[in-house]
Design an enzyme around this catalytic site. Sequence first.
Site, PDB file in Angstrom:
ATOM      1  N   SER A  63      -3.464  -1.287  -8.966  1.00  0.00           N
ATOM      2  CA  SER A  63      -4.196  -0.086  -8.219  1.00  0.00           C
ATOM      3  C   SER A  63      -3.586   1.261  -8.678  1.00  0.00           C
ATOM      4  O   SER A  63      -4.031   2.271  -8.418  1.00  0.00           O
ATOM      5  CB  SER A  63      -3.932  -0.263  -6.906  1.00  0.00           C
ATOM      6  OG  SER A  63      -2.459  -0.344  -6.531  1.00  0.00           O
TER       7      SER A  63
ATOM      8  N   HIS B  36      -9.904  -2.755 -11.649  1.00  0.00           N
ATOM      9  CA  HIS B  36      -9.413  -2.497 -10.320  1.00  0.00           C
ATOM     10  C   HIS B  36     -10.362  -2.869  -9.108  1.00  0.00           C
ATOM     11  O   HIS B  36     -11.440  -2.017  -8.892  1.00  0.00           O
ATOM     12  CB  HIS B  36      -8.945  -0.955 -10.131  1.00  0.00           C
ATOM     13  CG  HIS B  36      -8.148  -0.816  -8.740  1.00  0.00           C
ATOM     14  ND1 HIS B  36      -8.203   0.305  -8.055  1.00  0.00           N
ATOM     15  CD2 HIS B  36      -7.480  -1.720  -7.906  1.00  0.00           C
ATOM     16  CE1 HIS B  36      -7.508   0.205  -6.893  1.00  0.00           C
ATOM     17  NE2 HIS B  36      -6.972  -1.007  -6.863  1.00  0.00           N
TER      18      HIS B  36
ATOM     19  N   GLU C 113     -13.212  -0.045 -10.358  1.00  0.00           N
ATOM     20  CA  GLU C 113     -12.606   1.148 -11.340  1.00  0.00           C
ATOM     21  C   GLU C 113     -12.269   0.334 -12.721  1.00  0.00           C
ATOM     22  O   GLU C 113     -11.630  -0.601 -12.558  1.00  0.00           O
ATOM     23  CB  GLU C 113     -11.438   1.723 -10.696  1.00  0.00           C
ATOM     24  CG  GLU C 113     -11.768   2.796  -9.699  1.00  0.00           C
ATOM     25  CD  GLU C 113     -10.381   3.226  -9.072  1.00  0.00           C
ATOM     26  OE1 GLU C 113     -10.348   4.563  -8.983  1.00  0.00           O
ATOM     27  OE2 GLU C 113      -9.552   2.718  -9.033  1.00  0.00           O
TER      28      GLU C 113
ATOM     29  N   ASN D  33      -7.475   5.865  -5.550  1.00  0.00           N
ATOM     30  CA  ASN D  33      -5.980   5.874  -4.794  1.00  0.00           C
ATOM     31  C   ASN D  33      -5.297   7.238  -5.004  1.00  0.00           C
ATOM     32  O   ASN D  33      -4.611   7.525  -3.889  1.00  0.00           O
ATOM     33  CB  ASN D  33      -5.145   4.852  -5.439  1.00  0.00           C
ATOM     34  CG  ASN D  33      -5.254   3.720  -4.579  1.00  0.00           C
ATOM     35  OD1 ASN D  33      -6.056   3.643  -3.507  1.00  0.00           O
ATOM     36  ND2 ASN D  33      -4.874   2.530  -5.059  1.00  0.00           N
TER      37      ASN D  33
HETATM   38  N1  CAA Z   1     -17.131 -13.067   1.299  1.00  0.00           N
HETATM   39  C1  CAA Z   1     -18.202 -12.653   1.562  1.00  0.00           C
HETATM   40  N2  CAA Z   1     -18.670 -11.718   2.542  1.00  0.00           N
HETATM   41  C2  CAA Z   1     -17.719 -11.221   3.375  1.00  0.00           C
HETATM   42  C3  CAA Z   1     -16.347 -11.919   3.248  1.00  0.00           C
HETATM   43  C4  CAA Z   1     -16.057 -12.689   2.105  1.00  0.00           C
HETATM   44  N3  CAA Z   1     -14.965 -12.983   1.701  1.00  0.00           N
HETATM   45  N4  CAA Z   1     -15.621 -11.284   4.016  1.00  0.00           N
HETATM   46  C5  CAA Z   1     -16.319 -10.615   4.987  1.00  0.00           C
HETATM   47  N5  CAA Z   1     -17.806 -10.510   4.445  1.00  0.00           N
HETATM   48  C6  CAA Z   1     -19.034 -10.052   4.909  1.00  0.00           C
HETATM   49  C7  CAA Z   1     -19.178 -10.575   6.471  1.00  0.00           C
HETATM   50  O1  CAA Z   1     -19.654 -11.712   6.217  1.00  0.00           O
HETATM   51  C8  CAA Z   1     -19.998  -9.485   6.938  1.00  0.00           C
HETATM   52  O2  CAA Z   1     -21.458  -9.466   6.710  1.00  0.00           O
HETATM   53  P1  CAA Z   1     -22.520  -9.256   7.598  1.00  0.00           P
HETATM   54  O3  CAA Z   1     -22.347  -8.001   8.189  1.00  0.00           O
HETATM   55  O4  CAA Z   1     -23.861  -9.193   6.824  1.00  0.00           O
HETATM   56  O5  CAA Z   1     -22.593 -10.151   8.896  1.00  0.00           O
HETATM   57  C9  CAA Z   1     -19.433  -8.002   6.330  1.00  0.00           C
HETATM   58  O6  CAA Z   1     -18.530  -8.530   5.084  1.00  0.00           O
HETATM   59  C10 CAA Z   1     -18.344  -7.652   7.303  1.00  0.00           C
HETATM   60  O7  CAA Z   1     -17.295  -8.392   7.531  1.00  0.00           O
HETATM   61  P2  CAA Z   1     -17.005  -8.290   9.297  1.00  0.00           P
HETATM   62  O8  CAA Z   1     -18.301  -8.229  10.040  1.00  0.00           O
HETATM   63  O9  CAA Z   1     -16.041  -9.339   9.326  1.00  0.00           O
HETATM   64  O10 CAA Z   1     -16.194  -7.022   9.555  1.00  0.00           O
HETATM   65  P3  CAA Z   1     -16.567  -5.332   9.654  1.00  0.00           P
HETATM   66  O11 CAA Z   1     -18.043  -5.349   9.839  1.00  0.00           O
HETATM   67  O12 CAA Z   1     -15.751  -4.855  10.655  1.00  0.00           O
HETATM   68  O13 CAA Z   1     -16.211  -5.052   8.309  1.00  0.00           O
HETATM   69  C11 CAA Z   1     -14.680  -4.204   6.443  1.00  0.00           C
HETATM   70  C12 CAA Z   1     -15.154  -4.723   7.601  1.00  0.00           C
HETATM   71  C13 CAA Z   1     -15.632  -4.391   5.488  1.00  0.00           C
HETATM   72  C14 CAA Z   1     -13.337  -4.404   5.857  1.00  0.00           C
HETATM   73  C15 CAA Z   1     -14.995  -2.586   6.928  1.00  0.00           C
HETATM   74  O14 CAA Z   1     -13.931  -2.263   7.880  1.00  0.00           O
HETATM   75  C16 CAA Z   1     -14.559  -1.726   5.796  1.00  0.00           C
HETATM   76  O15 CAA Z   1     -15.158  -1.457   4.799  1.00  0.00           O
HETATM   77  N6  CAA Z   1     -13.266  -1.036   6.044  1.00  0.00           N
HETATM   78  C17 CAA Z   1     -12.560  -0.431   5.071  1.00  0.00           C
HETATM   79  C18 CAA Z   1     -12.159  -1.100   3.751  1.00  0.00           C
HETATM   80  C19 CAA Z   1     -11.632  -0.390   2.699  1.00  0.00           C
HETATM   81  O16 CAA Z   1     -11.630   0.823   2.795  1.00  0.00           O
HETATM   82  N7  CAA Z   1     -11.331  -0.830   1.760  1.00  0.00           N
HETATM   83  C20 CAA Z   1     -10.696  -0.196   0.554  1.00  0.00           C
HETATM   84  C21 CAA Z   1      -9.169  -0.216   0.622  1.00  0.00           C
HETATM   85  S1  CAA Z   1      -8.286   0.483  -0.741  1.00  0.00           S
HETATM   86  C22 CAA Z   1      -8.284  -0.798  -1.715  1.00  0.00           C
HETATM   87  O17 CAA Z   1      -8.383  -1.828  -1.768  1.00  0.00           O
HETATM   88  C23 CAA Z   1      -7.695  -0.364  -3.044  1.00  0.00           C
HETATM   89  C24 CAA Z   1      -6.276  -0.207  -3.185  1.00  0.00           C
HETATM   90  O18 CAA Z   1      -5.640  -0.250  -4.310  1.00  0.00           O
HETATM   91  C25 CAA Z   1      -5.085   0.088  -2.064  1.00  0.00           C
END
Ligand code: CAA
Length: 290
Positions: free
Chosen positions: A119, A140, A152, A190
């Site tokens: 990242s 990424h 990315e 990031n």
């Molecule tokens: N495979 C397939 N689908 C999946 C899954 C998986 N492993 N896990 C979850 N899903 C699907 C679920 O089935 C659900 O689908 P539906 O809405 O169609 O039913 C959908 O994803 C959303 O899941 P949840 O209902 O469990 O949860 P939610 O609606 O609360 O969303 C979240 C969870 C997607 C994590 C949301 O809160 C979100 O977008 N959060 C922000 C995440 C973010 O910013 N990520 C980036 C972090 S930074 C990074 O990663 C980079 C780094 O280098 C640090």
Amino acid sequence: MAIKTVGIVGAGLMGSGIAQTAAQAGYDVLLAEVNQELLDKGMQRIHGAWQMLVGKGKVTEDQAAEYKGRVRGTLNLQDFADRDLVIEAIIENLDQKKALFRTLDGIVPAGHIIASNTSSLPIMEMAAVTTREDRVAGLHFFNPVPVMKLVEIVKSIATSDQTIEELRQFATSLGKTPIVAKDTAGFVVNFLLIPYMLSAIRMYENGVATMEDIDTGMKLGCGYPMGPFELLDYVGLDTTLYAAEAIYQEYPDPAYAPPTLLRRMVQAGRYGKKNGKGFYAGTDKDPSKK
Ligand code: CAA
């Protein structure tokens, strides 16, 4: 070169998410770990996700069985000798990544791409230990990998245009939208996300507002799916600290200097959701438990 077989090193949250996504897109996937326990954990996470999708009616039992048939695990990197593309998703430690790239360079066929899911660490340093620096790039993914649409692609000063094009096609075939970034610490996302999360910690340290109110502010005021403290727990406090340190080392702007509280939390072994101890994780304020 058409990519058909993918090797992924590291079956943690990111590696297993990439493996799941690649298998769903039709690739033959080989997932490597350092021991059986970690490999089993990664495979269980992948199988659990498909079971969840079957439960939701999004995937049939037959599809899930087909996906499962496409992912194999291994403890032996020599098995990567037939891989068209290899993606490294191990811990964010440059020395360990360089050692791995050196090893992979001796196994993966010459001319095949070796990519890093880092990242924030320099791609060029990993490429420099190989004999194929033009075929090394960053790839990424974002957590949760199967859900987040972005990838990315990171171009070092030695990465060829052909490599970028092949990775662009690969990312698109996974249903992702690729963006291309230069090999500078933090890349695009990031570089913006880390100082935002660090600022939230500083606000809390300075008593500007409670964690819950800061989170509510960003969720309801800006439409973010999670507030910064929920996101810190989700991304991992250790991961955030390493990323901040890596960016700060290359770009010593105070905005990237890790706040004391973040250091203390990591020193105390509070890594967030991954080990059940974090800003909310492990407390009665855990939003995912409400
Ligand atoms: N495979 C397939 N689908 C999946 C899954 C998986 N492993 N896990 C979850 N899903 C699907 C679920 O089935 C659900 O689908 P539906 O809405 O169609 O039913 C959908 O994803 C959303 O899941 P949840 O209902 O469990 O949860 P939610 O609606 O609360 O969303 C979240 C969870 C997607 C994590 C949301 O809160 C979100 O977008 N959060 C922000 C995440 C973010 O910013 N990520 C980036 C972090 S930074 C990074 O990663 C980079 C780094 O280098 C640090």
